[in-house]
Design a protein around this motif. Structure first.
Motif, PDB file in Angstrom:
ATOM      1  N   LEU A   1      31.470  43.234  54.073  1.00  0.00           N
ATOM      2  CA  LEU A   1      32.592  44.527  53.963  1.00  0.00           C
ATOM      3  C   LEU A   1      33.107  44.275  52.398  1.00  0.00           C
ATOM      4  CD1 LEU A   1      34.502  44.739  57.150  1.00  0.00           C
ATOM      5  CD2 LEU A   1      32.792  46.332  56.572  1.00  0.00           C
ATOM      6  N   ALA A   2      33.294  43.018  52.056  1.00  0.00           N
ATOM      7  CA  ALA A   2      34.064  43.024  50.984  1.00  0.00           C
ATOM      8  C   ALA A   2      32.900  43.298  49.665  1.00  0.00           C
ATOM      9  CB  ALA A   2      34.451  41.461  50.759  1.00  0.00           C
ATOM     10  N   ARG A   3      31.604  42.866  49.986  1.00  0.00           N
ATOM     11  CA  ARG A   3      30.735  43.026  48.977  1.00  0.00           C
ATOM     12  C   ARG A   3      30.365  44.519  48.785  1.00  0.00           C
ATOM     13  NH1 ARG A   3      26.631  40.601  51.450  1.00  0.00           N
ATOM     14  NH2 ARG A   3      27.807  38.502  51.484  1.00  0.00           N
ATOM     15  N   ALA A   4      30.480  45.063  49.688  1.00  0.00           N
ATOM     16  CA  ALA A   4      30.149  46.771  49.610  1.00  0.00           C
ATOM     17  C   ALA A   4      31.268  47.294  48.697  1.00  0.00           C
ATOM     18  CB  ALA A   4      30.244  47.399  50.875  1.00  0.00           C
TER      19      ALA A   4
ATOM     20  N   ALA B   1      36.285  50.926  45.840  1.00  0.00           N
ATOM     21  CA  ALA B   1      35.283  50.411  45.209  1.00  0.00           C
ATOM     22  C   ALA B   1      35.431  50.114  43.738  1.00  0.00           C
ATOM     23  CB  ALA B   1      33.850  51.063  45.354  1.00  0.00           C
ATOM     24  N   ARG B   2      35.216  48.759  43.664  1.00  0.00           N
ATOM     25  CA  ARG B   2      35.208  48.200  41.983  1.00  0.00           C
ATOM     26  C   ARG B   2      33.993  47.536  41.454  1.00  0.00           C
ATOM     27  NH1 ARG B   2      40.152  45.641  44.187  1.00  0.00           N
ATOM     28  NH2 ARG B   2      39.677  47.220  45.657  1.00  0.00           N
ATOM     29  N   ALA B   3      33.966  47.490  40.092  1.00  0.00           N
ATOM     30  CA  ALA B   3      32.795  46.980  39.368  1.00  0.00           C
ATOM     31  C   ALA B   3      32.564  45.663  39.914  1.00  0.00           C
ATOM     32  CB  ALA B   3      32.818  47.456  37.995  1.00  0.00           C
TER      33      ALA B   3
ATOM     34  N   LYS C   1      40.111  41.065  42.745  1.00  0.00           N
ATOM     35  CA  LYS C   1      38.647  40.533  42.938  1.00  0.00           C
ATOM     36  C   LYS C   1      37.994  39.867  44.137  1.00  0.00           C
ATOM     37  CE  LYS C   1      37.986  42.086  38.758  1.00  0.00           C
ATOM     38  NZ  LYS C   1      37.658  43.702  38.478  1.00  0.00           N
ATOM     39  N   GLU C   2      38.967  39.106  44.682  1.00  0.00           N
ATOM     40  CA  GLU C   2      38.667  38.115  45.924  1.00  0.00           C
ATOM     41  C   GLU C   2      39.825  38.122  46.710  1.00  0.00           C
ATOM     42  OE1 GLU C   2      36.904  34.435  44.779  1.00  0.00           O
ATOM     43  OE2 GLU C   2      36.731  35.000  42.817  1.00  0.00           O
ATOM     44  N   VAL C   3      39.508  38.033  48.209  1.00  0.00           N
ATOM     45  CA  VAL C   3      40.313  37.733  49.294  1.00  0.00           C
ATOM     46  C   VAL C   3      39.973  36.584  50.001  1.00  0.00           C
ATOM     47  CG1 VAL C   3      41.475  38.532  51.249  1.00  0.00           C
ATOM     48  CG2 VAL C   3      40.661  40.163  49.283  1.00  0.00           C
ATOM     49  N   LEU C   4      40.832  35.514  49.935  1.00  0.00           N
ATOM     50  CA  LEU C   4      40.585  34.075  50.721  1.00  0.00           C
ATOM     51  C   LEU C   4      41.351  34.027  51.466  1.00  0.00           C
ATOM     52  CD1 LEU C   4      39.195  33.486  47.530  1.00  0.00           C
ATOM     53  CD2 LEU C   4      38.467  31.494  48.793  1.00  0.00           C
ATOM     54  N   ALA C   5      41.113  33.701  52.861  1.00  0.00           N
ATOM     55  CA  ALA C   5      42.124  33.300  53.853  1.00  0.00           C
ATOM     56  C   ALA C   5      42.327  31.668  53.866  1.00  0.00           C
ATOM     57  CB  ALA C   5      41.460  33.707  55.247  1.00  0.00           C
TER      58      ALA C   5
ATOM     59  N   CYS D   1      31.947  34.490  55.530  1.00  0.00           N
ATOM     60  CA  CYS D   1      32.371  34.270  54.195  1.00  0.00           C
ATOM     61  C   CYS D   1      31.399  34.289  53.189  1.00  0.00           C
ATOM     62  CB  CYS D   1      32.978  32.661  54.143  1.00  0.00           C
ATOM     63  SG  CYS D   1      34.384  32.339  55.150  1.00  0.00           S
ATOM     64  N   GLY D   2      32.035  34.912  52.146  1.00  0.00           N
ATOM     65  CA  GLY D   2      31.119  34.980  50.670  1.00  0.00           C
ATOM     66  C   GLY D   2      31.442  33.962  50.044  1.00  0.00           C
ATOM     67  N   VAL D   3      32.550  33.150  49.927  1.00  0.00           N
ATOM     68  CA  VAL D   3      33.121  32.378  48.926  1.00  0.00           C
ATOM     69  C   VAL D   3      34.084  31.270  49.782  1.00  0.00           C
ATOM     70  CG1 VAL D   3      35.104  33.683  48.500  1.00  0.00           C
ATOM     71  CG2 VAL D   3      34.467  31.886  46.897  1.00  0.00           C
ATOM     72  N   LEU D   4      33.904  30.105  49.633  1.00  0.00           N
ATOM     73  CA  LEU D   4      34.568  28.828  50.198  1.00  0.00           C
ATOM     74  C   LEU D   4      35.346  28.149  49.020  1.00  0.00           C
ATOM     75  CD1 LEU D   4      32.139  27.286  52.427  1.00  0.00           C
ATOM     76  CD2 LEU D   4      33.932  28.912  53.187  1.00  0.00           C
TER      77      LEU D   4
END
Ligand code: 9MR
Length: 364
Positions: A25-28, A362-364, A309-313, A55-58
């Protein structure tokens, strides 16, 4: 849609709905979603599976901090962070770095707080050498990290001043932070360099926000290479039975704060998201609905800024959250502060994050 666990033999509930994942969802939207992972959680295969699924990032929760990495002035104990880094690589998940300099004596190893850099100009030189050597070696060890919390939490929330440490006593306060960012830029020219702090949108954070803005202004004036503000986002919640109690969001003042930061050209990262339910009633449905509502309002506001740009829990499963020990509930009930419950089932908080990602521009 149901997805079946990729961990054989664990018998995870097949009705967990993580498709599409939060990462997808984030990547989109040109964003990244991810979570912190520490040694405790990392050793839990079900937790690892949630990370793989969502997750797309840790980001290592503690494993890159000086007090873990540096048993003494000469040694680097990379072992624990290496395990997390290898896991991220094996699953094609990005890695963030937290943190090269938590500039607060409380989080320095004892040997560092007691370190004798000598007197006069030599002291500044020696302090700089130790700090730059740390940053050089740690950054070089993790070429896969493209986003670094270079400096963490150096603003004193009480009065907005910069904290003092052995480094700043030897080099000066702004100078110490500048040295850290310049060293990080030199070691990782392409990485996103972040100042990370917990000033929040709730009442009571006014001096903290003002101090952070002053710090960010100073970085720009001096040409310090800082790309983004890490907004930790440890959100609070009020007891609806006691309006006006601690934790009331100040939306207007918060927007003004974010406008100032983005106006100076900083990107934004939500680096440590969770929602504290210590003041909410015991009823689980009420708590889950309230935390989800706070999260949705907050994330909608933050994701409306294309600079985010990023959302981390800060962790994905309630029982492992740092908040269980930090702000336990008075009634002794376990807190429900993350996206998944202790049976690894997604909660309304997860749905709030998904909904915010879905409606984000959406963002670039
Ligand atoms: O969640 C972390 C907890 O396990 C550690 O004991 C603590 C001290 O190192 O740090 C916690 O993480 C903090 C993060 O590094 C910086 N922002 C606040 C986080 C919660 O305290």
């Amino acid at each position: 849609m149901a997805a079946v666990s990729a961990v054989p033999g664990l018998g995870l509930a097949a009705d967990r709905s993580f498709s599409p994942s939060l990462a997808a969802l984030a990547r989109a939207k040109g964003l990244r979603f991810g979570s912190a992972v520490g040694m405790g959680t990392f050793n839990d295969p079900r937790y690892r599976q949630v990370l793989i699924d969502e997750c797309g990032v840790l980001v290592p929760e503690n494993e890159l901090k000086w007090y873990v990495l540096r048993p003494d002035a000469k040694t680097f104990a990379f072992g624990r962070a290496d395990r997390i880094a290898a896991f991220a690589k094996a699953h094609d998940i990005a890695l963030r770095g937290h943190t090269l300099l938590w500039h607060h004596p409380k989080w320095f190893p004892a040997w560092l707080n007691a370190y004798d850099f000598g007197q006069g100009p030599a002291a500044a030189k020696n302090a700089q050498a130790l700090l730059v050597d740390h940053i050089d070696k740690v950054v070089a060890h993790y070429p896969q990290i493209a986003s670094w919390d270079v400096v963490n939490e150096t603003i004193d929330p009480k009065d907005g001043s910069i904290r003092r440490t052995v480094f700043s006593d030897a080099m000066g306060q702004e100078q110490t932070l500048d040295v850290a960012f310049h060293a990080a830029r030199a070691a990782a020219p392409k990485a996103r360099l972040v100042y990370n702090d917990y000033m929040g949108w709730e009442a009571g954070n006014e001096a903290h926000r003002a101090g952070v803005l002053k710090l960010l202004e100073g970085f720009r004036k001096r040409g310090t290479p800082v790309d983004a503000l890490g907004v930790q986002s440890h959100l609070g919640t009020e007891d609806p039975a006691a309006p006006g109690s601690l934790g009331r969001p100040q939306e207007k003042a918060w927007r003004a704060f974010i406008d100032e930061a983005t106006g100076m050209g900083y990107d934004l990262l939500i680096t440590e998201f969770d929602v504290n339910d210590q003041n909410l009633p015991a009823d689980i449905a009420v708590r889950d609905a309230d935390t989800a509502a706070v999260a949705k309002a907050y994330l909608d506001l933050m994701l409306d800024y294309r600079q985010t740009k990023e959302v981390l829990a800060w962790g994905m499963v309630d029982k492992y959250s740092w908040l269980q020990g930090f702000t336990p509930r008075k009634d002794g009930l376990a807190m429900r502060v993350t996206l998944y419950d202790d049976a690894y089932r997604p909660k309304p908080l997860r749905e709030a994050v998904a909904a915010a990602l879905r409606s984000a521009p959406a963002r670039a």
